[in-house]
Write a protein that holds these residues in place. Structure first.
Motif, PDB file in Angstrom:
ATOM      1  N   MET A 153       0.847  -1.195   0.000  1.00  0.00           N
ATOM      2  CA  MET A 153       0.000   0.000   0.000  1.00  0.00           C
ATOM      3  C   MET A 153       0.884   1.248   0.000  1.00  0.00           C
ATOM      4  O   MET A 153       2.031   1.197   0.406  1.00  0.00           O
ATOM      5  CB  MET A 153      -0.889   0.028   1.257  1.00  0.00           C
ATOM      6  N   SER A 156       1.060   6.706   3.246  1.00  0.00           N
ATOM      7  CA  SER A 156       0.497   8.045   3.079  1.00  0.00           C
ATOM      8  C   SER A 156       0.222   8.702   4.420  1.00  0.00           C
ATOM      9  O   SER A 156       0.451   8.117   5.481  1.00  0.00           O
ATOM     10  CB  SER A 156      -0.791   7.976   2.267  1.00  0.00           C
ATOM     11  N   SER A 158      -2.635   9.405   5.499  1.00  0.00           N
ATOM     12  CA  SER A 158      -3.814   8.796   6.074  1.00  0.00           C
ATOM     13  C   SER A 158      -3.392   7.480   6.713  1.00  0.00           C
ATOM     14  O   SER A 158      -3.094   6.512   6.022  1.00  0.00           O
ATOM     15  CB  SER A 158      -4.841   8.557   4.969  1.00  0.00           C
ATOM     16  N   PHE A 159      -3.340   7.438   8.033  1.00  0.00           N
ATOM     17  CA  PHE A 159      -2.615   6.378   8.713  1.00  0.00           C
ATOM     18  C   PHE A 159      -3.260   6.136  10.068  1.00  0.00           C
ATOM     19  O   PHE A 159      -3.411   7.058  10.879  1.00  0.00           O
ATOM     20  CB  PHE A 159      -1.149   6.824   8.841  1.00  0.00           C
ATOM     21  N   PHE A 163      -5.215  11.609  10.020  1.00  0.00           N
ATOM     22  CA  PHE A 163      -4.546  12.243   8.892  1.00  0.00           C
ATOM     23  C   PHE A 163      -3.374  13.031   9.455  1.00  0.00           C
ATOM     24  O   PHE A 163      -3.539  14.078  10.053  1.00  0.00           O
ATOM     25  CB  PHE A 163      -5.517  13.148   8.132  1.00  0.00           C
TER      26      PHE A 163
ATOM     27  N   GLN B  53      -7.082  -3.688  -1.990  1.00  0.00           N
ATOM     28  CA  GLN B  53      -8.293  -3.542  -1.185  1.00  0.00           C
ATOM     29  C   GLN B  53      -9.293  -4.654  -1.518  1.00  0.00           C
ATOM     30  O   GLN B  53      -9.939  -5.208  -0.621  1.00  0.00           O
ATOM     31  CB  GLN B  53      -8.925  -2.168  -1.460  1.00  0.00           C
ATOM     32  N   PRO B 255     -10.887   3.751   1.520  1.00  0.00           N
ATOM     33  CA  PRO B 255     -10.963   4.327   2.870  1.00  0.00           C
ATOM     34  C   PRO B 255      -9.733   5.159   3.243  1.00  0.00           C
ATOM     35  O   PRO B 255      -9.859   6.218   3.846  1.00  0.00           O
ATOM     36  CB  PRO B 255     -11.096   3.102   3.780  1.00  0.00           C
ATOM     37  N   HIS B 256      -8.522   4.661   2.904  1.00  0.00           N
ATOM     38  CA  HIS B 256      -7.306   5.366   3.320  1.00  0.00           C
ATOM     39  C   HIS B 256      -6.893   6.433   2.322  1.00  0.00           C
ATOM     40  O   HIS B 256      -5.880   7.094   2.498  1.00  0.00           O
ATOM     41  CB  HIS B 256      -6.153   4.384   3.509  1.00  0.00           C
ATOM     42  N   GLU B 257      -7.649   6.564   1.218  1.00  0.00           N
ATOM     43  CA  GLU B 257      -7.211   7.512   0.197  1.00  0.00           C
ATOM     44  C   GLU B 257      -8.298   8.569   0.008  1.00  0.00           C
ATOM     45  O   GLU B 257      -8.343   9.560   0.727  1.00  0.00           O
ATOM     46  CB  GLU B 257      -6.921   6.745  -1.096  1.00  0.00           C
ATOM     47  N   ALA B 260     -10.392   9.605   3.080  1.00  0.00           N
ATOM     48  CA  ALA B 260      -9.569  10.376   4.021  1.00  0.00           C
ATOM     49  C   ALA B 260      -9.338  11.788   3.489  1.00  0.00           C
ATOM     50  O   ALA B 260      -9.326  12.749   4.263  1.00  0.00           O
ATOM     51  CB  ALA B 260      -8.229   9.668   4.244  1.00  0.00           C
TER      52      ALA B 260
END
Lengths: 332, 317
Positions: A153, A156, A158-159, A163, B53, B255-257, B260
């Motif tokens: 992955m 980033s 976003s963790f 954020f 994902q 979700p994480h991209e 967010a």
């Protein structure tokens, strides 16, 4: 530049124009002329366009600095794009996720690059595996390591449901200075050019690299430490790739294990368009700087004119061939 | 540049094939002994976060059912490797095959052979030719693009200057997201002032956006075919302190991209392109229990914008 070398009969202007640097400059001027004509409703005349052209060429350019050192020895380094991605991932992990201090992140990142380059150098110079194969292996391995280190992955901001703030190191690398007119990455690129130029032009090691590229056996017989000097060129290429990796991560604000795919070929094209010979022994950093600017500006001009992708690829291919043809040494 | 990438990936594939013998990475849900059904899952390429994902969604759903064991294989964007996956699953006599194919034509025949051997096959995301499979589960990119177009039209009040950053236009998702978007804004006074192919890549999107910013003093909105593209455009605008003058819309909503980014206020909206992982496992269970399933399941999508992102988005009609 050396008057005794050239025929004294030719005019100084002709001599300058037909020197490698003159021809590389001509290629750049031609591309700039295209920009003057196709200026996209005046967008080409705005200072921001030139700042951005330099910014987007900088990461490729930093890779080209390391590649120039390697190519002068008649070697090649295909691993730089993958090493860039590996360092982008590691740098992003250290800076964004672990909040390490900037100095530690930079030093650790450069060490990762040096280790990759050192491995290439050991395999190519000491074990005498062809540089193409040795660095191809590293290109594949480092890409795998980047995917492994990142867990597949992007690393980033976003963790863990949060954020995270942009680390100061990344903000510093991606900022602009001199009244918003110059990107920091371009300054870093110019710093790399100066470093590589000092090494090649002003240091004994640089002379050794030219000697190895010109004739390796002759260099060895005249006492050049061929293995060490060659391996050091790959270490340097790895370190430059690491610098490029940090710049890439800072500009993307993340470490993407897929980033930098194909960058090695663009960087090689920049070196070759400048006039450094893939056969080794001939070329220099000034030429590479001109090559970087030529391809960088070409990309920018195609982009501001919103030329469709198919046309861009064909034009880029054509211009590379034309530029390299004008670089070819004419028989005396 | 694309050719160069192709060349380097070709070299990579040749190299890998030579030295590792196409060994797949296998990973199974940890239910030793208890599993009654084995499912083989062939993913075309784990280089894309969206597909990572999808595998994660399949694994999470399968972990709820101790009777299922899933074997994951990654074809690394190689059609022939994926074909080999199907053949390996057939000779291993798995109970069901999940496949998210790289491309339709070359994989249609191997899947038909698996069906002939009595193994049900669920096709995910990209369709195959003909009807020799049990069930297709996928989302509709045209519909999602149209929803994005309609949202943009509504948000801008029917007029404005828009930059479109397109995904790889030789790929079907790129074409569909473009076509749907144009349908969604058709008849309005929205003007596409700049469009460029950013090949799904964030650095490319940033580069193209810089060019758009250099050319146009007024840009009201950027529509990018994926969230990394919209993020790259945001960074370009932020660098010239113009990010507050325009809106940014993306697609995918991982979700994480994307989600967010909306929460953080970077993007104004993102449209989910669902992976279908959970639906695939539910459908697989039905098939294995002998229940009948529809031939085609079209997944719904959600929009995440500032108003609803904290509530988990809003389902699109």
């Amino acid at each position: 530049m050396n008057p005794s070398e050239k025929a004294a009969s030719s005019h100084p202007v002709i001599r300058t124009l037909t020197s490698p640097a003159g021809r590389a400059l001509l290629a750049l001027l031609l591309v700039l002329l295209v920009g003057l004509i196709f200026n996209a409703d005046g967008a080409f005349f705005r200072p921001g366009t030139h700042r951005d052209a330099l910014r987007q060429a900088s990461v490729y350019g930093i890779l080209a600095c390391g590649l120039t050192l390697v190519i002068i020895t008649a070697g090649i380094d295909l691993a730089v794009g993958s090493v860039l991605a590996l360092v982008a991932v590691c740098g992003a992990k250290m800076a964004i996720h672990w909040h390490w201090p900037a100095v530690v992140v930079v030093v650790a990142s450069l060490l990762v690059g040096a280790a990759c380059g050192g491995t290439c150098g050991f395999v190519a110079a000491r074990l005498r595996v062809q540089p193409f194969i040795a660095t191809l292996a590293m290109m594949v391995f480092a890409r795998g390591l980047a995917k492994y280190a990142s867990g597949g992955m992007k690393v980033s901001r976003s963790f863990g449901g949060e954020f995270v703030d942009l680390p100061p190191l990344f903000a510093f690398i991606d900022k602009r200075i001199l009244g918003d007119n110059v990107s920091m990455v371009s300054v870093i690129f110019l710093g790399c050019v100066v470093l590589a130029w000092l090494a090649l032009d002003r240091h004994r090691w640089g002379r050794q690299l030219y000697a190895i590229g010109g004739n390796e056996d002759a260099a060895r017989l005249s006492g050049v430490p061929v293995v060490a000097a060659k391996a050091a060129a790959y270490v340097a290429s790895g370190v430059f790739a690491a610098i490029a990796g940090l710049c890439q991560a800072a500009q993307e604000q993340q470490g993407d294990p897929e980033t930098g795919g194909g960058y090695e070929l663009i960087a090689i094209a920049m070196v070759v368009i400048g006039g450094t010979s893939l056969m080794g022994g001939r070329g220099g950093m000034g030429l590479t700087l001109l090559g970087v600017l030529t391809i960088g500006y070409l990309e920018k001009i195609l982009s501001i004119n919103a030329v469709p992708e198919a046309g861009r690829l064909m034009l880029t291919g054509l211009i590379i061939v034309v530029a390299v043809l004008t670089q070819r040494r004419r028989p005396a | 540049m694309q050719t160069k990438t192709l060349f380097s990936s070709l070299l990579t594939v040749v190299f890998l094939a030579g030295f590792t013998g196409c060994k797949p990475s296998t990973d199974s849900s940890d239910t030793p002994g208890a599993a009654r059904y084995t499912i083989g899952m062939s993913q075309c390429n784990l280089g894309e976060p969206w597909r990572v994902q999808m595998n994660a969604d399949v694994k999470a759903a399968a972990d709820q059912h101790p009777e299922l064991k899933v074997i994951f294989k990654d074809a690394q964007n190689d059609t022939l490797k994926q074909r080999a996956h199907v053949e390996e699953f057939v000779s291993a006599k798995v109970d069901l095959i999940l496949i998210s194919p790289k491309e339709a034509a070359p994989l249609t025949e191997p899947v038909a052979k698996a069906m002939a051997a009595g193994i049900p096959v669920i096709v995910l995301d990209r369709a195959l030719l003909g009807d020799q499979f049990t069930c297709f589960i996928g989302a509709d990119n045209v519909k999602i693009g149209r929803a994005a177009g309609e949202w943009i039209r509504q948000t801008l009040g029917g007029k404005g200057k828009v930059v479109e950053l397109k995904g790889l236009m030789t790929s079907v998702p790129g074409q569909d997201r473009h076509q749907g978007f144009r349908q969604g804004i058709a008849g309005s006074q929205i003007e596409i002032i700049f469009e460029a192919d950013m090949k799904w890549l964030e650095p490319e999107a940033r580069k193209e956006m810089e060019s758009a910013l250099a050319r146009f003093d007024q840009i009201d909105l950027v529509y990018a075919h994926n969230d990394p593209g919209a993020h790259g455009a945001y960074l370009a605008a932020q660098a010239t302190a113009r990010e507050k003058q325009m809106k940014f819309v993306g697609i995918d909503a991982l979700p994480h991209e994307g989600v967010a980014y909306v929460k953080k206020g970077i993007l104004d909206a993102t449209f989910q392109y669902p992976t279908g992982g959970a639906e695939a496992v539910a459908t697989a269970l039905k098939i294995l229990r002998g229940e009948s399933v529809p031939k085609k399941i079209v997944l719904g999508s959600r929009v995440f914008d500032k108003a609803n992102v904290e509530q988990g988005g809003r389902e699109l009609p």
